[in-house]
Every structure is written in structure tokens, then in C-alpha cells.
Enzyme design. Structure first.
Site, mmCIF file in Angstrom:
data_model
loop_
_atom_site.group_PDB
_atom_site.id
_atom_site.type_symbol
_atom_site.label_atom_id
_atom_site.label_comp_id
_atom_site.label_asym_id
_atom_site.label_seq_id
_atom_site.Cartn_x
_atom_site.Cartn_y
_atom_site.Cartn_z
ATOM 1 C CE LYS A 1 28.494 38.193 39.400
ATOM 2 N NZ LYS A 1 28.354 39.534 39.965
ATOM 3 N NE ARG B 1 28.683 41.834 50.380
ATOM 4 C CZ ARG B 1 28.267 43.035 50.000
ATOM 5 N NH1 ARG B 1 27.520 43.774 50.798
ATOM 6 N NH2 ARG B 1 28.593 43.514 48.829
HETATM 7 N N1 BES Z 1 32.317 39.035 42.388
HETATM 8 C C1 BES Z 1 31.421 40.135 42.435
HETATM 9 C C2 BES Z 1 32.134 41.488 42.372
HETATM 10 C C3 BES Z 1 32.833 41.838 41.097
HETATM 11 C C4 BES Z 1 32.263 42.703 40.194
HETATM 12 C C5 BES Z 1 34.106 41.377 40.837
HETATM 13 C C6 BES Z 1 32.928 43.053 39.035
HETATM 14 C C7 BES Z 1 34.782 41.715 39.692
HETATM 15 C C8 BES Z 1 34.191 42.570 38.779
HETATM 16 C C9 BES Z 1 30.619 40.093 43.717
HETATM 17 O O1 BES Z 1 30.374 38.843 44.241
HETATM 18 C C10 BES Z 1 29.287 40.690 43.424
HETATM 19 O O2 BES Z 1 28.568 40.121 42.652
HETATM 20 N N2 BES Z 1 28.969 41.812 44.062
HETATM 21 C C11 BES Z 1 27.730 42.461 43.871
HETATM 22 C C12 BES Z 1 27.223 42.866 45.217
HETATM 23 C C13 BES Z 1 25.835 43.440 45.185
HETATM 24 C C14 BES Z 1 24.819 42.375 44.854
HETATM 25 C C15 BES Z 1 25.545 44.066 46.516
HETATM 26 C C16 BES Z 1 27.992 43.690 43.014
HETATM 27 O O3 BES Z 1 28.980 44.379 43.236
HETATM 28 O O4 BES Z 1 27.207 43.924 42.093
HETATM 29 MN MN MN Z 2 28.623 37.955 43.408
#
Ligand code: BES
Ligand code: MN
Ligand code: ZN
Length: 492
Positions: A273, A347
Site C-alpha cells: 500500500k 477475503r
Molecule cells: N483492509 C483493506 C480495506 C480497507 C480500506 C479498510 C480502507 C479500511 C479502510 C483491504 O484489505 C484492502 O486492502 N482492500 C483492497 C482490495 C483491492 C486490492 C481489491 C482495496 O479495497 O483497495
Molecule cells: Mn488489504
């Protein structure tokens, strides 16, 4: 802070702050308010309302010195807003505001009367206690100089009518339990990832009394065929823990499972990230914190429901053993998953947890997870997403959420949302393209739930952690889900 109810007259109370509420456009005061006003030589009606034009707008406050006219040192007048629009949710917010105000003027003892509210006293008692404790919450254990040097010692609801007083007591008792459960969850989710590790979550689960807890270690996880969860955990030096808690009364009316996403830190893994998105990722175990807290609160309510609390806890890190884009994983139900993005890790961990929950032969499964940024884009910080395979259960949870002060908004699960998840080499991929990401994540999870189980998925990504205070002035970890899930269990 001790929160309690007193069967007495408000104006006779000796305290630092005496609180009374005034509806918008009040012309003549009545009841308790009028008697306080009279004792103060009509200070409220003549000066605050007529001269200073205090209109009673929702959450507006006016602090008044009493100069010894009544035993209370100060009177805090708080606007209730329009009478027709006043709800228990608003009362909860006000109660939090009152406590914040009392803290700011270093009051130690606060007395409040709710005499003329339209709804049942047991509901008023509950929401006032919840609001007060929410308002009093702070996470300052790592501050050498605490935010509030002066603590509120007593928060007292004063009611002269005996019947109302007993109802208030019942409500306050319930409200205190629920608010304490929220604080439990908030403390866990506010704790930095360096301390709130998977091991710490497992230890927390082990300490909960009145339930049976089994912790599956790294090798067990691999042996049990949890290939998706196991893969996510591999890039970290922290050991993964699969936590299974079980509360089982003798003749349960129903069996339910609660699953909480327990990523104690989400760096994104090899699909790292950017720093701005990573900074709050200690909260990626907010679902787990909620489930731990609900399991911890059960023994205080003794419901006739078998409740399983399930958490697949690990970190998502880009270490040398990390899982990689292109890897093909086999989940516990033998379905295969091509890793498209290592940041869609939640997931994967939930997939195995859902399979495990189905094996427990429960009637219902509710999972709660900070799952997708897409849900935050859709709903912002004002509602959590909700979806699932059982409309009746979804409707019930939305309604209970609304009454609890937690808002859920249903997102669709049309078959088409699975299209993007199709893979050339495995049964599915772990991401479904850029658009409709909250729904495609839901469709992914559905692959791991048996059709005959009622299942609901809550996406709390937008509401688990707030940078700006909202509603009851909650900042940081919110403990979202605790109120709805506990109230749900108590109404089954
Ligand atoms: N933990 C994150 C989701 C999240 C985003 C929680 C903002 C709290 C605040 C999750 O694991 C994630 O990184 N999701 C990705 C999925 C994507 C790669 C398909 C996302 O939402 O960007
Ligand atoms: Mn994630
Ligand atoms: Zn995550």
C-alpha cells in the site's frame, strides 16, 4: 465514572453540573425545568431564553452559574432540537456531548433529569448511559500527560417518579454493559499493531470467562487445509492464530457464528500500500475486536443462543516467504483461488473462516470485516455496507443497527458481480476489477458459504476508524458492530 439512577428531586442535588434539556422554541417551562427555573429566580426563562435567545437547537449548550441559589454549582442547558424529531439516537449523542462538556469544565459530579421525554424510560436510560460512557472514553494509555486530568466521578440520572426510576435503572444497567463492550472493542482496535498481534488476540480470547476457546497454531492451520488464510500469513514473522470461541448454553434456541476479520496489520503484502493508505491499517482487525468483545459480553446477558466467535488472525506483510500475485491457493472447501492482488487478503482469511463456521453446523453466520476501500468510496464514513444470502436477516440487522445508533446500508449481490472474479487457471481470482469492489468482494465470500446457512456480510471499512469525530463524538476506533450484534443476540 460511575453511572447510576437516583430516585430524587433534581433541583435539590448537590453537584458540579446539573443538566436540563430544552426543546426548540420552548416558550414556557414546565415540570422539573420549571422548578429549577423558579429556584434560580427565573434565570432560565427570563435571561437564557428571552434575553439571550437560547433557542434550544439540537446540541447547543448554555452554561449558567447558580450563585448558591440551588445546591448545584452550575446549570448546563442543552438544546434538544425539534420535539417531533427527537429520537433515542439523538439522546445518546446529547449524553456524549454533556459528558465532553462536563470534562472540559472539570466537573466531577453531573446530575441530569430526563423527565419529559416521549419514549420509554428504559430506552432513555439505556441510550443515556451508552452516550455518557462513549463520551467519557479516551485512549490515552500511551500519553504521559493525560487528556482529561479531572475525571468525572459520578454521572447521575435523577428521577422523582418511582416507576420511571425503576425503568431507568433497567435501561442504564443494559446501556452500561453495552458501552463497556464498545470500549473493550475500541481499546483493542486502537492498540498499535506492534502490541495487538495475532498472539495478543489469541491471549485475549483465552482470557474470556464463560466460553470455551481453542487456538489453532500455524501447523494446525496448514494441516486443516486453510490454504487461503495460511498463504496470507506467510509474509510476516508474527505467527498466525486461528481462534475459535464457543459460548454454549444448555438448550440453545439457535446457533450462530460471528466471524471477525483479524488482520492485525495490513501493509498490502507484495502489492504494498502507499503510506497514506497504510497509516490506519492497525484497524484492519476491527471486525475481530468486535467479535472478541461480543463474546466477552455474553456472560453478562446469558442468552439462550449458541454463539461461535471465529477469527483468522494474522498480519499481511511482504516478507521473504510472502504469498505472491499468481499463486494458486486451495481453501478449506477445496475451491482454488488465483492471487491477483495480495492486498485483497481479508477475503482470503475470511474464506477459510467461513468454511470452518459452516462445519460448526450453525443456523446463521455473520461476518464483520474492514474489507474494501470500495465500500468506503460508496458509503463514506456514515454507513457500513451489508449484504448476504438471506433478506430477512439483513432486514433485521439493518433495523437493529438503526435503533442501536449504527447504520448499515445494503449493497447488491447480483450474479454479474462474479464475472470479474473469473480466472483462467483457478476457480476464481481474489479481485474482481476496479468497479463495484464491495459487491464483488461479497460475491467472493459467498463461494465459501453453504447455501443452506443464512449468511450476512458487514463491510465496516469506512466506519471502523474515524479521523474526525462523528455523532457521539467518537474518534479513532469506533467499536462498530458491537451494539448491533449484542442487541441482535438479545432479541433472538
Ligand atoms: N483492509 C483493506 C480495506 C480497507 C480500506 C479498510 C480502507 C479500511 C479502510 C483491504 O484489505 C484492502 O486492502 N482492500 C483492497 C482490495 C483491492 C486490492 C481489491 C482495496 O479495497 O483497495
Ligand atoms: Mn488489504
Ligand atoms: Zn485488509
Amino acid at each position: 465514572m460511575e453511572t447510576k439512577v437516583l430516585n430524587a428531586q433534581l433541583k435539590e442535588q448537590e453537584c458540579d453540573i446539573l443538566v436540563i434539556g430544552i426543546y426548540e422554541k420552548t416558550e414556557t417551562l414546565s415540570g422539573v425545568t420549571a422548578s429549577v427555573d423558579e429556584a434560580l429566580g427565573e434565570l432560565i426563562s427570563k435571561f437564557v431564553i428571552q434575553k439571550d435567545k437560547f433557542e434550544g437547537k439540537f446540541k447547543n449548550t448554555y452554561l449558567l452559574q447558580t450563585y448558591g441559589k440551588i445546591p448545584a454549582n452550575k446549570v448546563l442547558i442543552i438544546g434538544l432540537g425539534e420535539k417531533e424529531k427527537f429520537t433515542p439516537n439523538k439522546l445518546r449523542e446529547l449524553s456524549a456531548k454533556i459528558v465532553k462538556k462536563a470534562l472540559s469544565v472539570k466537573a466531577k459530579k453531573v446530575c441530569i433529569d430526563l423527565g419529559k421525554l416521549e419514549f420509554d424510560a428504559s430506552i432513555s436510560g439505556k441510550v443515556v448511559a451508552e452516550g455518557a460512557l462513549i463520551g467519557n472514553y479516551s485512549f490515552d494509555k500511551y500519553k504521559t500527560k493525560k487528556e482529561n486530568e479531572t475525571k468525572i466521578e459520578e454521572f447521575i440520572l435523577v428521577e422523582k417518579d418511582y416507576e420511571k426510576f425503576t425503568k431507568l435503572e433497567t435501561g442504564v444497567d443494559k446501556g452500561i454493559k453495552i458501552a463497556n463492550a464498545m470500549s473493550f472493542a475500541r481499546n483493542l482496535a486502537n492498540e498499535p499493531a506492534q502490541y495487538a498481534t495475532p498472539t495478543k488476540l489469541a491471549e485475549t480470547a483465552k482470557k474470556i470467562e464463560g466460553i470455551k476457546t481453542k487456538i489453532y497454531e500455524k501447523d494446525d492451520i496448514e494441516k486443516m487445509g486453510m490454504g487461503a488464510f495460511f498463504a496470507v500469513s506467510k509474509g510476516s514473522c508474527e505467527f498466525p492464530k486461528f481462534i475459535h470461541m464457543k459460548y454454549s448454553p444448555s438448550n440453545p434456541k439457535k446457533k450462530i457464528a460471528l466471524i471477525g476479520k483479524g488482520i492485525t496489520f495490513d501493509s498490502g503484502g507484495l502489492d504494498l500500500k502507499p503510506s497514506s493508505s497504510m497509516v490506519t491499517m492497525k484497524d484492519d482487525m476491527s471486525g475481530a475486536a468486535c467479535v472478541l468483545s461480543v463474546m466477552n459480553a455474553l456472560r453478562q446477558f446469558n442468552p439462550d443462543i449458541e454463539v461461535h466467535g471465529i477469527i483468522a488472525a494474522c498480519e499481511n506483510m511482504p516478507g521473504c516467504a510472502a504469498y505472491k500475485p499468481g499463486d494458486i491457493l486451495t481453501a478449506k472447501n477445496n475451491k482454488t483461488i488465483e492471487v491477483d492482488n495480495t492486498d485483497a487478503e481479508g477475503r482470503l482469511t475470511l474464506a477459510d473462516a467461513l468454511c470452518f463456521a459452516c462445519e460448526q453446523e450453525v443456523d446463521e453466520i455473520i461476518d464483520i470485516a474492514t474489507l474494501t476501500g470500495a465500500c468506503v468510496v460508496a458509503l463514506g464514513t456514515h454507513a457500513a455496507g451489508i449484504m448476504g444470502n438471506n433478506q430477512e436477516l439483513i432486514d433485521k440487522l439493518i433495523k437493529i443497527g438503526e435503533d442501536s445508533g449504527e447504520r448499515f446500508w445494503q449493497l447488491p449481490m447480483f450474479e454479474e458481480y462474479f464475472e470479474g472474479l473469473k480466472s483462467d487457471v483457478a476457480d476464481m481470482k481474489n479481485t474482481g476489477g476496479r468497479w463495484g469492489g464491495a459487491s464483488s468482494a461479497g460475491m467472493f465470500l459467498k463461494e465459501f458459504v453453504k447455501d443452506d446457512v443464512a449468511w450476512v456480510h458487514m463491510d465496516i471499512a469506512g466506519v471502523a476508524f474515524l479521523e474526525k469525530p462523528q455523532k457521539e463524538l467518537i474518534k479513532g476506533a469506533t467499536g462498530v458492530g458491537v451494539r448491533t450484534l449484542l442487541n441482535y443476540i438479545l432479541t433472538i
